[in-house]
Scaffold this motif. Structure first.
Motif, PDB file in Angstrom:
ATOM      1  N   THR A  30       0.547  -1.177   0.117  1.00 21.42           N
ATOM      2  CA  THR A  30      -0.411   0.111  -0.299  1.00 21.42           C
ATOM      3  C   THR A  30       0.284   1.464  -0.240  1.00 21.42           C
ATOM      4  O   THR A  30       0.021   2.361  -0.045  1.00 21.42           O
ATOM      5  N   ASN A  54      -3.311   2.206  -1.679  1.00 26.95           N
ATOM      6  CA  ASN A  54      -3.639   2.513  -0.753  1.00 26.95           C
ATOM      7  C   ASN A  54      -5.388   2.762  -0.699  1.00 26.95           C
ATOM      8  O   ASN A  54      -6.479   2.495   0.157  1.00 26.95           O
ATOM      9  N   THR A  74      -6.057  -5.535  -1.233  1.00 24.99           N
ATOM     10  CA  THR A  74      -5.109  -5.482  -0.114  1.00 24.99           C
ATOM     11  C   THR A  74      -4.781  -6.614   0.311  1.00 24.99           C
ATOM     12  O   THR A  74      -3.844  -7.243   0.877  1.00 24.99           O
ATOM     13  N   ASN A  77      -2.479  -8.650  -1.297  1.00 22.40           N
ATOM     14  CA  ASN A  77      -0.776  -7.755  -2.399  1.00 22.40           C
ATOM     15  C   ASN A  77      -0.717  -8.113  -3.996  1.00 22.40           C
ATOM     16  O   ASN A  77       0.357  -8.410  -4.088  1.00 22.40           O
TER      17      ASN A  77
END
Lengths: 123, 114
Positions: A30, A54, A74, A77
């Motif tokens: 992020t 992010n 997220t 990833n």
């Protein structure tokens, strides 16, 4: 060590869609923008767009507006690039790349790249 | 969009000799408020992704051999390989990030051994 690992080669027919993944490791996902750049066979490099992992905010190149969508997960990833309404001239290697700058100050140049994903569009 | 033009398209240089690649932008990529040129150079070997060599026109990335150097300002830039090695055979690209998005790349210069 920083790594970006992309999904494997794809073959699609004209008019179809393709979604390429880019799994990041070795750094705070992020914290850095992820960009997508493509390279047609024997040709140069063309920037497609990027995502702030992010916030999820995206920016796309004019050439791809309305046809490309960049997203991220997220929890894994992973960044994704989906290109719709494929044409034969979309045949290219698609790279993801990490921005050299921090997410609060993106530089728009790229210090780590994925290995590339060949997308072939053919009837 | 800023257009980046590289020259030559290709060059062949003897081992140990100097290779010089030029890059010209259609408008200045120099930002006077921080005195920086927004110009990067990449090396791409066959079948590999590009590798960042130089940013801010002249700042070498960590681990890049010092035979690679970048120079220039405004609209005219040069990548120099002072003593060509066999492992330097590649295509080299310049990229502006002054006017971004979008970033734009030069068309590439292929470097071969004479």
């Amino acid at each position: 060590q920083v790594q970006l690992v992309q999904s494997g080669a794809e073959v699609r027919k004209p008019g179809a869609s393709v979604k390429v993944s880019c799994k990041a490791s070795g750094y705070t996902f992020t914290g850095y923008y992820v960009h997508w750049v493509r390279q047609a066979p024997g040709q140069g490099l063309q920037w497609m767009g990027h995502i702030n992992p992010n916030s999820g905010d995206t920016t796309y190149a004019q050439d791809f507006q309305g046809r490309v969508t960049i997203t991220r997960d997220t929890s894994t990833n992973t960044a994704y690039m989906e290109l719709n309404n494929l044409r034969s001239d979309d045949t290219a290697v698609y790279f993801c790349a990490r921005d050299k700058g921090w997410v609060t100050a993106d530089f728009f140049f790229f210090d780590f790249w994925g290995q590339g994903t060949l997308v072939t569009v053919s009837s | 969009d800023i257009v980046m033009t590289q020259s030559p398209d290709s060059l062949a240089v003897s081992l140990g000799e100097r290779a010089t690649i030029n890059c010209k932008s259609s408008q200045s990529v120099f930002y006077s408020s921080n005195n920086k040129n927004y110009l990067a150079w990449y090396q791409q070997k066959r079948g590999q992704p590009p590798k960042l060599l130089i940013s801010w026109a002249s700042t070498r990335e960590s681990g890049v051999p010092d035979r690679f150097s970048g120079s220039g300002s405004g609209t005219d830039f040069t990548l120099t390989i002072s003593s060509l090695q066999a492992e330097d055979v590649a295509v080299y690209y310049c990229q502006q990030y002054y006017s971004s998005p979008p970033v734009t790349f030069g068309g590439g210069t292929k470097v071969e051994i004479k």
